[in-house]
Design a protein around this motif. Sequence first.
Motif, mmCIF file in Angstrom:
data_model
loop_
_atom_site.group_PDB
_atom_site.id
_atom_site.type_symbol
_atom_site.label_atom_id
_atom_site.label_comp_id
_atom_site.label_asym_id
_atom_site.label_seq_id
_atom_site.Cartn_x
_atom_site.Cartn_y
_atom_site.Cartn_z
ATOM 1 N N LYS A 59 0.805 -1.215 0.000
ATOM 2 C CA LYS A 59 0.000 0.000 0.000
ATOM 3 C C LYS A 59 0.840 1.269 0.000
ATOM 4 N N ILE A 60 2.114 1.161 0.346
ATOM 5 C CA ILE A 60 2.975 2.344 0.435
ATOM 6 C C ILE A 60 3.637 2.558 -0.928
ATOM 7 N N GLU A 61 3.368 3.709 -1.512
ATOM 8 C CA GLU A 61 3.759 3.985 -2.896
ATOM 9 C C GLU A 61 5.269 3.943 -3.130
ATOM 10 N N HIS A 62 6.081 4.489 -2.192
ATOM 11 C CA HIS A 62 7.526 4.516 -2.445
ATOM 12 C C HIS A 62 8.115 3.104 -2.466
ATOM 13 N N TRP A 63 7.561 2.164 -1.706
ATOM 14 C CA TRP A 63 8.061 0.791 -1.756
ATOM 15 C C TRP A 63 7.603 0.099 -3.030
ATOM 16 N N THR A 64 6.392 0.385 -3.486
ATOM 17 C CA THR A 64 5.904 -0.188 -4.746
ATOM 18 C C THR A 64 6.768 0.290 -5.908
ATOM 19 N N GLN A 65 7.114 1.576 -5.920
ATOM 20 C CA GLN A 65 7.975 2.116 -6.972
ATOM 21 C C GLN A 65 9.374 1.491 -6.921
ATOM 22 N N ALA A 66 9.892 1.276 -5.713
ATOM 23 C CA ALA A 66 11.215 0.649 -5.569
ATOM 24 C C ALA A 66 11.198 -0.784 -6.099
ATOM 25 N N MET A 67 10.104 -1.511 -5.833
ATOM 26 C CA MET A 67 9.982 -2.881 -6.334
ATOM 27 C C MET A 67 9.894 -2.901 -7.858
ATOM 28 N N LYS A 68 9.134 -1.975 -8.430
ATOM 29 C CA LYS A 68 9.022 -1.896 -9.897
ATOM 30 C C LYS A 68 10.373 -1.567 -10.523
ATOM 31 N N LYS A 69 11.117 -0.659 -9.887
ATOM 32 C CA LYS A 69 12.441 -0.288 -10.392
ATOM 33 C C LYS A 69 13.389 -1.489 -10.374
ATOM 34 N N GLU A 70 13.351 -2.259 -9.300
ATOM 35 C CA GLU A 70 14.198 -3.457 -9.189
ATOM 36 C C GLU A 70 13.810 -4.501 -10.234
ATOM 37 N N MET A 71 12.513 -4.727 -10.421
ATOM 38 C CA MET A 71 12.059 -5.704 -11.426
ATOM 39 C C MET A 71 12.469 -5.272 -12.830
ATOM 40 N N ASN A 72 12.367 -3.977 -13.131
ATOM 41 C CA ASN A 72 12.801 -3.475 -14.437
ATOM 42 C C ASN A 72 14.293 -3.691 -14.640
ATOM 43 N N ALA A 73 15.090 -3.452 -13.596
ATOM 44 C CA ALA A 73 16.538 -3.658 -13.687
ATOM 45 C C ALA A 73 16.862 -5.133 -13.909
ATOM 46 N N LEU A 74 16.161 -6.030 -13.209
ATOM 47 C CA LEU A 74 16.397 -7.464 -13.376
ATOM 48 C C LEU A 74 16.050 -7.910 -14.791
ATOM 49 N N GLU A 75 14.958 -7.410 -15.333
ATOM 50 C CA GLU A 75 14.573 -7.760 -16.704
ATOM 51 C C GLU A 75 15.544 -7.163 -17.715
ATOM 52 N N ARG A 76 15.946 -5.916 -17.522
ATOM 53 C CA ARG A 76 16.864 -5.241 -18.443
ATOM 54 C C ARG A 76 18.221 -5.954 -18.495
ATOM 55 N N ASN A 77 18.672 -6.483 -17.359
ATOM 56 C CA ASN A 77 19.973 -7.157 -17.289
ATOM 57 C C ASN A 77 19.898 -8.639 -17.623
ATOM 58 N N SER A 78 18.726 -9.124 -18.001
ATOM 59 C CA SER A 78 18.527 -10.547 -18.326
ATOM 60 C C SER A 78 19.031 -11.435 -17.193
ATOM 61 N N THR A 79 18.603 -11.128 -15.981
ATOM 62 C CA THR A 79 19.072 -11.821 -14.791
ATOM 63 C C THR A 79 18.600 -13.269 -14.747
ATOM 64 N N TRP A 80 17.448 -13.536 -15.291
ATOM 65 C CA TRP A 80 16.926 -14.891 -15.255
ATOM 66 C C TRP A 80 16.263 -15.250 -16.564
ATOM 67 N N GLU A 81 15.959 -16.515 -16.709
ATOM 68 C CA GLU A 81 15.165 -16.992 -17.836
ATOM 69 C C GLU A 81 14.081 -17.901 -17.277
ATOM 70 N N ILE A 82 12.925 -17.846 -17.877
ATOM 71 C CA ILE A 82 11.801 -18.647 -17.411
ATOM 72 C C ILE A 82 11.897 -20.034 -18.040
ATOM 73 N N VAL A 83 11.863 -21.052 -17.196
ATOM 74 C CA VAL A 83 11.922 -22.438 -17.648
ATOM 75 C C VAL A 83 10.806 -23.226 -16.979
ATOM 76 N N ASP A 84 10.473 -24.359 -17.552
ATOM 77 C CA ASP A 84 9.480 -25.231 -16.941
ATOM 78 C C ASP A 84 10.104 -25.966 -15.762
ATOM 79 N N LYS A 85 9.367 -26.066 -14.667
ATOM 80 C CA LYS A 85 9.844 -26.767 -13.480
ATOM 81 C C LYS A 85 9.601 -28.257 -13.666
ATOM 82 N N THR A 86 10.617 -29.048 -13.366
ATOM 83 C CA THR A 86 10.444 -30.490 -13.436
ATOM 84 C C THR A 86 9.622 -30.972 -12.248
ATOM 85 N N LYS A 87 8.958 -32.081 -12.401
ATOM 86 C CA LYS A 87 8.048 -32.582 -11.369
ATOM 87 C C LYS A 87 8.759 -32.996 -10.092
#
Length: 101
Positions: free
Chosen positions: A2-30
């Motif tokens: 609910k606190i806007e400055h923390w929501t903005q910080a989380m969005k900024k971090e997620m954008n940085a992770l996506e921009r840097n190709s930090t991860w790739e989405i894969v299927d989880k094995t059973k």
Amino acid sequence: MKIEHWTQAMKKEMNALERNSTWEIVDKTKDKKAVGCRWIFTVKHKVDGTIERYKARLVEKGYTQTYGINYEETFALVAKISTVQVVLALAAHFGTYTNWM
């Protein structure tokens, strides 16, 4: 969140992770469990004590890893700047790598 400055910080971090190709989405094995994650929130201050920014980091729950299975895949080596400075100072002082070994 609910606190806007923390929501903005989380969005900024997620954008940085996506921009840097930090991860790739894969299927989880059973037969495997995914390593979880959580948010770490930090308030960064200026020298005079005023708030500089709000920082959010997404970190893995490393204690849920199983040694030998998924332990090596998610480790990221990070060197402290002081360690890098010492190594560079030694290299500058002794010349080449082979001279001081």
